[in-house]
Design an enzyme around this catalytic site. Structure first.
Site, PDB file in Angstrom:
ATOM      1  N   HIS A 190      31.697  41.937  36.203  1.00 23.86           N
ATOM      2  CA  HIS A 190      32.192  41.144  37.330  1.00 23.86           C
ATOM      3  C   HIS A 190      32.824  42.083  38.346  1.00 23.86           C
ATOM      4  O   HIS A 190      33.821  42.720  38.035  1.00 23.86           O
ATOM      5  CB  HIS A 190      33.225  40.140  36.825  1.00 23.86           C
ATOM      6  CG  HIS A 190      33.504  39.025  37.767  1.00 23.86           C
ATOM      7  ND1 HIS A 190      32.599  38.017  38.010  1.00 23.86           N
ATOM      8  CD2 HIS A 190      34.575  38.752  38.546  1.00 23.86           C
ATOM      9  CE1 HIS A 190      33.110  37.166  38.873  1.00 23.86           C
ATOM     10  NE2 HIS A 190      34.299  37.595  39.225  1.00 23.86           N
ATOM     11  N   ALA A 223      31.791  33.587  46.243  1.00 22.89           N
ATOM     12  CA  ALA A 223      30.428  33.209  45.860  1.00 22.89           C
ATOM     13  C   ALA A 223      30.366  31.715  45.549  1.00 22.89           C
ATOM     14  O   ALA A 223      29.417  31.023  45.921  1.00 22.89           O
ATOM     15  CB  ALA A 223      29.979  34.018  44.645  1.00 22.89           C
ATOM     16  N   THR A 253      31.749  36.779  47.272  1.00 18.36           N
ATOM     17  CA  THR A 253      31.869  37.385  45.947  1.00 18.36           C
ATOM     18  C   THR A 253      32.856  36.578  45.101  1.00 18.36           C
ATOM     19  O   THR A 253      33.961  36.274  45.570  1.00 18.36           O
ATOM     20  CB  THR A 253      32.378  38.834  46.096  1.00 18.36           C
ATOM     21  OG1 THR A 253      31.399  39.599  46.816  1.00 18.36           O
ATOM     22  CG2 THR A 253      32.619  39.482  44.739  1.00 18.36           C
ATOM     23  N   SER A 254      32.464  36.219  43.884  1.00 20.80           N
ATOM     24  CA  SER A 254      33.320  35.519  42.920  1.00 20.80           C
ATOM     25  C   SER A 254      33.841  34.202  43.517  1.00 20.80           C
ATOM     26  O   SER A 254      33.029  33.307  43.760  1.00 20.80           O
ATOM     27  CB  SER A 254      34.443  36.456  42.460  1.00 20.80           C
ATOM     28  OG  SER A 254      35.083  35.930  41.333  1.00 20.80           O
ATOM     29  N   SER A 255      35.133  34.051  43.791  1.00 18.52           N
ATOM     30  CA  SER A 255      35.595  32.808  44.432  1.00 18.52           C
ATOM     31  C   SER A 255      34.821  32.581  45.736  1.00 18.52           C
ATOM     32  O   SER A 255      34.464  31.441  46.070  1.00 18.52           O
ATOM     33  CB  SER A 255      37.096  32.869  44.728  1.00 18.52           C
ATOM     34  OG  SER A 255      37.555  31.683  45.324  1.00 18.52           O
TER      35      SER A 255
END
Ligand SMILES: *[C@@H]1O[C@H](CO)[C@@H](O)[C@H](O)[C@H]1NC(C)=O
Ligand SMILES: *[C@@H]1O[C@H](CO)[C@@H](O)[C@H](O)[C@H]1NC(C)=O
Length: 292
Positions: free
Chosen positions: A276, A139, A135-137
């Site tokens: 987000h 991802a 997820t996010s970083s």
């Protein structure tokens, strides 16, 4: 009603309490000294699939374990979960150095690969069934890992990231143009970037599932289309088909090339009005990986 919700609450508590993660004390941490945490089901049948679950900035291995259901699903479906733990103060992973972008070149990506090797050598992991989700970083790291180590992973699932090879969008070194989705390239240019991570690699590439919210104000929505351009070029996929309200209201599913949502090489999910980050869809991940 109240009694039911109390009972359901207890069940949820019991489930999360049973899904503990453990620090692997003798993991060398080379080359970048990330912490390695794992969830290994009791009575694991080996060799077992290995899922790497990579947290977001301001996150941690234990935080991501608490926010997601992978560990309890591992108990039900017999797989190992590895939770890398960032060592940076902001809790981000290195998703932008030349080292991390280079097959066997060092960086956080190689440290995570060493965790996979540890899981295969010492915990009963199956080297032919290795998957990654983030997820996010995490991802962004998922995209980096499947780009630099296509020989290690069979599939990945990306929640609210940016294309592999884009600038660093996590502190330190925040890249506004990347986060804001202003780094627009041709599919060929993105594809060339991915291919440069492991020049000459000609084997099978990991399958990918990519989620992004249209209302993402941290890693803006154009990053979704750029990722799909990147990977459709790498995979050589030129056709796609859309299905609206799939798997739920407001989500548009795009399947590239042949196959279904669980067999295609590349599947995207655009989540209308979602910010987000896109909520985890763990059972879809396991179905896409072929674990369930
Ligand atoms: C793929 O790469 C391997 C290793 O570099 C090489 O031995 C093999 O000949 C290549 N195969 C093709 C079809 O190019
Ligand atoms: C499929 O959906 C995406 C958004 O999720 C959109 O950008 C694209 O234009 C759609 N393609 C077709 C053929 O409708």
């Amino acid at each position: 009603m109240q009694i039911w919700s109390t009972i359901v609450g207890f069940v949820a508590l019991a489930a999360s309490a049973s899904a503990q993660i453990t620090k692997v004390a003798d993991f060398s941490g080379t080359p970048t000294k990330l912490g390695m945490y794992v969830h290994v089901p009791k009575n694991l049948k080996t060799p077992a699939p290995v899922l790497v679950a990579v947290h977001h900035c301001q996150g941690s291995a234990s935080g991501y374990n608490g926010e997601t259901k992978y560990s309890s699903l591992a108990d039900q479906h017999n797989f190992i979960v590895i939770y890398p733990n960032s060592r940076s103060s902001g809790g981000c992973f290195d998703v932008a150095s030349q080292a991390t972008f280079t097959h066997n070149g060092g960086g956080d990506s190689q440290t995570i690969i060493n965790m996979v090797k540890y899981a295969v050598d010492k915990l009963g992991g199956d080297a032919d069934k290795v998957f990654v989700v983030g997820t996010s970083s995490g991802a962004m790291m998922t995209n980096v890992l499947v780009a630099a180590y296509p020989d290690v992973f069979k599939a990945g699932s990306v929640y609210s990231g940016v294309p592999a090879g884009d600038g660093h969008p996590g502190p330190p070194g925040w890249s506004n143009s990347c986060a804001n989705g202003q780094n627009i390239k041709t599919a060929q240019a993105w594809g060339d970037l991915v291919r440069s991570f492991y020049p000459g690699y000609n084997g099978t590439r990991p399958r990918l599932q990519i989620f992004h919210g249209t209302a993402d104000s941290t890693l803006r929505y154009p990053n979704y289309a750029e990722q799909l351009k990147e990977w459709s070029n790498v995979f050589g996929l030129t056709t796609s088909k859309n299905a609206s309200n799939t798997p739920q209201s407001g989500y548009t599913q795009t399947i590239y090339g042949e196959g279904t949502a669980t067999t295609a090489q590349l599947v995207g999910y655009s989540a209308q009005g979602v910010g987000h980050t896109v909520p985890q869809h763990e059972s879809m991940d396991l179905a896409f990986f072929g674990i369930v």
